[in-house]
Write a protein that holds these residues in place. Structure first.
Motif, PDB file in Angstrom:
ATOM      1  N   GLY A   9     -37.670  12.543  99.405  1.00 28.08           N
ATOM      2  CA  GLY A   9     -37.346  13.508 100.206  1.00 28.08           C
ATOM      3  C   GLY A   9     -38.258  13.676 101.435  1.00 28.08           C
ATOM      4  N   ILE A  10     -37.632  14.042 102.552  1.00 23.87           N
ATOM      5  CA  ILE A  10     -38.639  13.926 103.825  1.00 23.87           C
ATOM      6  C   ILE A  10     -38.877  15.397 104.283  1.00 23.87           C
ATOM      7  N   GLU A  11     -40.307  15.688 104.644  1.00 23.71           N
ATOM      8  CA  GLU A  11     -40.467  16.969 104.811  1.00 23.71           C
ATOM      9  C   GLU A  11     -39.740  17.396 106.017  1.00 23.71           C
ATOM     10  N   SER A  12     -39.560  18.909 106.026  1.00 21.40           N
ATOM     11  CA  SER A  12     -39.709  19.810 104.994  1.00 21.40           C
ATOM     12  C   SER A  12     -38.432  20.060 104.012  1.00 21.40           C
ATOM     13  N   ARG A  13     -37.342  19.885 105.020  1.00 19.25           N
ATOM     14  CA  ARG A  13     -36.033  20.376 104.602  1.00 19.25           C
ATOM     15  C   ARG A  13     -35.565  19.405 103.696  1.00 19.25           C
ATOM     16  N   GLY A  14     -36.121  18.090 103.812  1.00 16.82           N
ATOM     17  CA  GLY A  14     -35.431  17.068 102.924  1.00 16.82           C
ATOM     18  C   GLY A  14     -36.151  17.286 101.331  1.00 16.82           C
ATOM     19  N   ARG A  20     -44.302  12.967 103.800  1.00 12.79           N
ATOM     20  CA  ARG A  20     -44.987  13.994 104.724  1.00 12.79           C
ATOM     21  C   ARG A  20     -45.326  13.444 106.039  1.00 12.79           C
ATOM     22  N   LYS A  21     -45.486  14.644 106.999  1.00 19.76           N
ATOM     23  CA  LYS A  21     -45.979  14.597 108.129  1.00 19.76           C
ATOM     24  C   LYS A  21     -47.636  14.199 108.065  1.00 19.76           C
ATOM     25  N   PRO A  22     -48.182  13.496 109.165  1.00 21.36           N
ATOM     26  CA  PRO A  22     -49.491  13.075 109.185  1.00 21.36           C
ATOM     27  C   PRO A  22     -50.655  14.077 108.595  1.00 21.36           C
ATOM     28  N   HIS A  68     -33.546  10.909 100.693  1.00 20.58           N
ATOM     29  CA  HIS A  68     -32.783  12.234 100.892  1.00 20.58           C
ATOM     30  C   HIS A  68     -33.357  12.901 102.218  1.00 20.58           C
ATOM     31  N   ASP A  69     -32.380  13.516 103.276  1.00 22.43           N
ATOM     32  CA  ASP A  69     -32.716  14.399 104.095  1.00 22.43           C
ATOM     33  C   ASP A  69     -31.632  15.250 104.158  1.00 22.43           C
ATOM     34  N   ASP A  70     -32.042  16.444 104.965  1.00 21.47           N
ATOM     35  CA  ASP A  70     -31.018  17.532 105.041  1.00 21.47           C
ATOM     36  C   ASP A  70     -29.936  16.984 106.330  1.00 21.47           C
ATOM     37  N   VAL A  71     -30.635  16.745 107.363  1.00 20.36           N
ATOM     38  CA  VAL A  71     -29.863  16.222 108.482  1.00 20.36           C
ATOM     39  C   VAL A  71     -30.016  14.748 109.005  1.00 20.36           C
ATOM     40  N   LEU A  72     -29.051  13.899 109.178  1.00 17.03           N
ATOM     41  CA  LEU A  72     -29.020  12.663 109.949  1.00 17.03           C
ATOM     42  C   LEU A  72     -28.613  12.999 111.228  1.00 17.03           C
ATOM     43  N   ALA A  73     -29.733  12.978 112.264  1.00 14.58           N
ATOM     44  CA  ALA A  73     -29.448  13.178 113.846  1.00 14.58           C
ATOM     45  C   ALA A  73     -29.348  11.672 114.392  1.00 14.58           C
ATOM     46  N   THR A  74     -30.655  11.602 115.397  1.00 14.77           N
ATOM     47  CA  THR A  74     -30.868  10.272 115.756  1.00 14.77           C
ATOM     48  C   THR A  74     -31.087   9.144 114.742  1.00 14.77           C
ATOM     49  N   GLY A  75     -31.370   9.431 113.432  1.00 14.80           N
ATOM     50  CA  GLY A  75     -31.771   8.301 112.733  1.00 14.80           C
ATOM     51  C   GLY A  75     -33.071   7.974 112.489  1.00 14.80           C
ATOM     52  N   GLY A  76     -33.940   8.253 113.592  1.00 19.64           N
ATOM     53  CA  GLY A  76     -35.322   7.685 113.371  1.00 19.64           C
ATOM     54  C   GLY A  76     -36.034   8.090 112.269  1.00 19.64           C
ATOM     55  N   THR A  77     -36.052   9.284 111.646  1.00 19.89           N
ATOM     56  CA  THR A  77     -36.794   9.753 110.557  1.00 19.89           C
ATOM     57  C   THR A  77     -36.261   8.925 109.466  1.00 19.89           C
ATOM     58  N   ALA A  78     -34.758   8.801 109.130  1.00 22.91           N
ATOM     59  CA  ALA A  78     -34.654   8.200 108.028  1.00 22.91           C
ATOM     60  C   ALA A  78     -34.776   6.735 107.996  1.00 22.91           C
TER      61      ALA A  78
HETATM   62  O1  LIG Z   1     -32.603  11.847 112.636  1.00 23.57           O
HETATM   63  P1  LIG Z   1     -33.633  12.414 113.276  1.00 23.57           P
HETATM   64  O2  LIG Z   1     -33.082  12.552 114.958  1.00 23.57           O
HETATM   65  O3  LIG Z   1     -34.801  11.663 112.961  1.00 23.57           O
HETATM   66  O4  LIG Z   1     -33.792  14.060 113.158  1.00 23.57           O
HETATM   67  C1  LIG Z   1     -33.730  14.656 111.661  1.00 23.57           C
HETATM   68  C2  LIG Z   1     -34.920  15.215 111.112  1.00 23.57           C
HETATM   69  O5  LIG Z   1     -34.869  16.322 111.837  1.00 23.57           O
HETATM   70  C3  LIG Z   1     -35.061  17.258 111.019  1.00 23.57           C
HETATM   71  O6  LIG Z   1     -36.574  17.523 110.724  1.00 23.57           O
HETATM   72  P2  LIG Z   1     -37.692  18.450 111.611  1.00 23.57           P
HETATM   73  O7  LIG Z   1     -38.365  17.284 112.366  1.00 23.57           O
HETATM   74  O8  LIG Z   1     -36.950  19.208 112.460  1.00 23.57           O
HETATM   75  O9  LIG Z   1     -38.433  19.007 110.453  1.00 23.57           O
HETATM   76  P3  LIG Z   1     -38.205  20.154 109.446  1.00 23.57           P
HETATM   77  O10 LIG Z   1     -37.471  19.568 108.183  1.00 23.57           O
HETATM   78  O11 LIG Z   1     -39.747  20.352 108.977  1.00 23.57           O
HETATM   79  O12 LIG Z   1     -37.622  21.286 109.965  1.00 23.57           O
HETATM   80  C4  LIG Z   1     -34.382  16.904 109.686  1.00 23.57           C
HETATM   81  O13 LIG Z   1     -34.592  17.977 108.713  1.00 23.57           O
HETATM   82  C5  LIG Z   1     -34.586  15.565 109.797  1.00 23.57           C
HETATM   83  O14 LIG Z   1     -35.897  15.359 108.985  1.00 23.57           O
END
Ligand SMILES: O=P(O)(O)OC[C@H]1O[C@H](OP(=O)(O)OP(=O)(O)O)[C@H](O)[C@@H]1O
Ligand SMILES: Nc1ncnc2[nH]cnc12
Length: 170
Positions: free
Chosen positions: A54-59, A78-80, A117-127
């Motif tokens: 799971g990806i910080e924090s909402r994940g 987690r974040k750094p 797992h994460d809550d939102v897939l937006a630009t996809g960079g995080t995942a």
């Molecule tokens: O697909 P991307 O463009 O990479 O964006 C998706 C990410 O952005 C949000 O996290 P955010 O950085 O807002 O952190 P949070 O979960 O701590 O609120 C969301 O929870 C994803 O992790």
């Protein structure tokens, strides 16, 4: 049950032009949360899954619930500077600038079959960065798993080699 009823659109948050998808109403409903976790797990019982990342924090919110449901370990990304011990880092591009996420080196081993797992897939960079961390550990990403996908940002294009499972599409 229509899960979209539990997601609030917040215009111009956290900055102008962004419509923020607020999951707090979903978290406030035990029934809807339970339903969402069941749907996130759909299909996973038929394949070999050994860990949920799971990806910080909402994940963390649904990632842990999913791991509990599957009866497997939960691993936080987690974040750094937040995780102790030996860590692996992955930098990734933001719309403007760069960000970084970390995993504990020992948390995932070669031979693990991992759901990211994460809550939102937006630009996809995080995942995409999270999947790279899992692969650096020598493990296999069996699915990228999201509550929702913002299709207009085309995060999918960064995750072409993976199976995707998203409950809500916008
Ligand atoms: O697909 P991307 O463009 O990479 O964006 C998706 C990410 O952005 C949000 O996290 P955010 O950085 O807002 O952190 P949070 O979960 O701590 O609120 C969301 O929870 C994803 O992790
Ligand atoms: N529009 C959005 N709403 C909620 N979380 C996000 N993460 C990236 N973009 C988002």
């Amino acid at each position: 049950m229509n899960l979209k009823k539990y997601i609030n659109d917040i215009p111009d948050f956290p900055k102008e032009g962004v419509v923020f998808k607020d999951i707090c109403p979903l978290l406030a409903s035990p029934k809807a949360t339970d339903y969402a976790v069941d749907l996130l797990a759909k299909g996973l019982h038929d394949i070999n899954v050994t860990k949920i990342v799971g990806i910080e924090s909402r994940g963390f919110l649904f990632g842990l619930a999913l791991a509990q449901k599957m009866g497997v370990s939960f691993v936080p990304i987690r974040k750094p500077g937040k995780l102790p011990g030996a860590i692996l880092q992955q930098k990734y591009a933001l719309e403007y600038g760069e960000d970084c996420i970390e995993i504990q080196e020992e948390a995932i081993q070669p031979g693990d079959y991992v759901v990211v797992h994460d809550d939102v897939l937006a630009t996809g960079g995080t995942a995409a960065a999270a999947c790279k961390l899992v692969e650096q550990c020598g493990a296999t990403v069996v699915q990228c798993n999201f509550l929702m996908e913002l299709g207009f940002l085309d995060g999918r294009s960064k995750l072409k080699q993976y199976h995707l499972h998203s409950l809500m599409h916008y």
